[in-house]
Design an enzyme around this catalytic site. Sequence first.
Site, mmCIF file in Angstrom:
data_model
loop_
_atom_site.group_PDB
_atom_site.id
_atom_site.type_symbol
_atom_site.label_atom_id
_atom_site.label_comp_id
_atom_site.label_asym_id
_atom_site.label_seq_id
_atom_site.Cartn_x
_atom_site.Cartn_y
_atom_site.Cartn_z
ATOM 1 N N ASP A 143 0.866 -1.185 0.000
ATOM 2 C CA ASP A 143 0.000 0.000 0.000
ATOM 3 C C ASP A 143 0.904 1.237 0.000
ATOM 4 O O ASP A 143 2.016 1.171 -0.518
ATOM 5 C CB ASP A 143 -0.968 -0.058 1.195
ATOM 6 C CG ASP A 143 -2.247 0.725 0.929
ATOM 7 O OD1 ASP A 143 -2.139 1.880 0.481
ATOM 8 O OD2 ASP A 143 -3.348 0.216 1.157
ATOM 9 N N HIS A 176 2.137 2.005 -3.212
ATOM 10 C CA HIS A 176 1.226 2.971 -3.816
ATOM 11 C C HIS A 176 1.758 4.396 -3.762
ATOM 12 O O HIS A 176 1.026 5.345 -3.998
ATOM 13 C CB HIS A 176 -0.155 2.898 -3.146
ATOM 14 C CG HIS A 176 -0.844 1.583 -3.351
ATOM 15 N ND1 HIS A 176 -2.099 1.312 -2.869
ATOM 16 C CD2 HIS A 176 -0.451 0.455 -4.006
ATOM 17 C CE1 HIS A 176 -2.441 0.066 -3.204
ATOM 18 N NE2 HIS A 176 -1.457 -0.467 -3.883
#
Length: 386
Positions: A212, A235
């Site tokens: 993430d 991310h």
Amino acid sequence: MAKQVMFLMLTCLISISAIEADYNVLKYGAKPDGATDATEAFLRAWKAACSSAKAAMIYVPKGRYMLKAVEFRGPCKSPVTVRIDGTLVAPTDYRALGNSGYWILFRQVNKLTVVGGKLDAKGAGYWACKNSGGSCPPGARSITFNWANDIVLSGLMSINSQATHIVINSCNNAVVRNVKVIAPDQSPNTDGIHVQSSTGVTITGSTLQSGDDCISIGPGTTNLYMSHIKCGPGHGISIGSLGRDATEDGVQNVTLTNAIFTGSDNGVRIKSWARPTTSFVRNVLFQNIVMKNVKNPIIIDQNYCPNNQGCPRQSSGVKISQVTYRYIQGTSATQNAVMFDCSTSTPCQGIRLQDINLTYMNKAATSSCKNIGGTSSGLVMPQSCL
Ligand SMILES: *[C@@H]1O[C@H](CO)[C@@H](O)[C@H](O)[C@H]1NC(C)=O
Ligand SMILES: *[C@@H]1O[C@H](CO)[C@@H](O)[C@H](O)[C@H]1NC(C)=O
């Protein structure tokens, strides 16, 4: 004369650190075998150190120590250092961390330094549960500092967390330095570092590889300084998601300087829910950044509305202003290297692009702008849409 005074002062400093009270977890019954529950032993060492009248050091020697969800509570009488040469491991069954949401939690501890060590939360079982769509506990963050002031986290390695690896929440004056976070690209919600409701946080010299965000910046973050960061996979570095709640603290004075993003989904991102809110983002500087094959190197997304629930056809109330991007170069993995998708009701203002050079497959990339005001200067490629 001055030299002698200096020498005396130095000797004095050295002897102060040498007489730091020492609390070795082995003396409190911890077994470095990776299987015996060491939670109570660590808590006994903590209790002793935390009530020490002089600066205290908890020492965790080499070896593997199994810890369940554990809360180290302050306030303590004196500054505490936790020096870890070993590895802290979570129980094999992910349900053992229960629904606490935390694995290792420091709460209301001021003047705390955590140095070295490795955390292995063994998150794979938990990710499998999440990926199977069954009902799973919320997942434990590996190490969290809550309501703590003047803290240093240095030289830690954290692998395979269930949820976020490192959380700084409601803290003042925190330094995170030389940490390394590793979780697979596809592990859900394994953010590297999450900062929220905190002032004066510095994150420097860290390598973050996760499933993430490498760093996520939540509501109420002010005066955040990040430098020398390596991010990817993951991310990217994200301010947000913001604006989920109608009343929410904003984010201001954030700097990221000297960063390399490699193969990440995003580079520098600002993300908000498409809902009305009091939240805002202002005074942000992203500079001296290299992008290597990043999908969205520069992105503002104010239309976040997962599964179209709770916000369809609404627009974000998060006010984004005074954001500067400068000296950002490298390669985009998609044609649209710069995407500004701002709110129709609260357009972005004061956005600046300066000296940007992002290419896509050795060709010119593109940029897109919606509801935004700003300026560009220097060489800006892709051509600015501001
Ligand atoms: C912005 O944050 C930095 C730390 O990153 C701090 O030194 C500076 O004083 C802050 N500026 C303002 C105006 O608060
Ligand atoms: C932009 O970057 C590419 C490589 O990514 C480089 O070949 C090119 O010379 C750069 N352009 C300028 C004007 O600096």
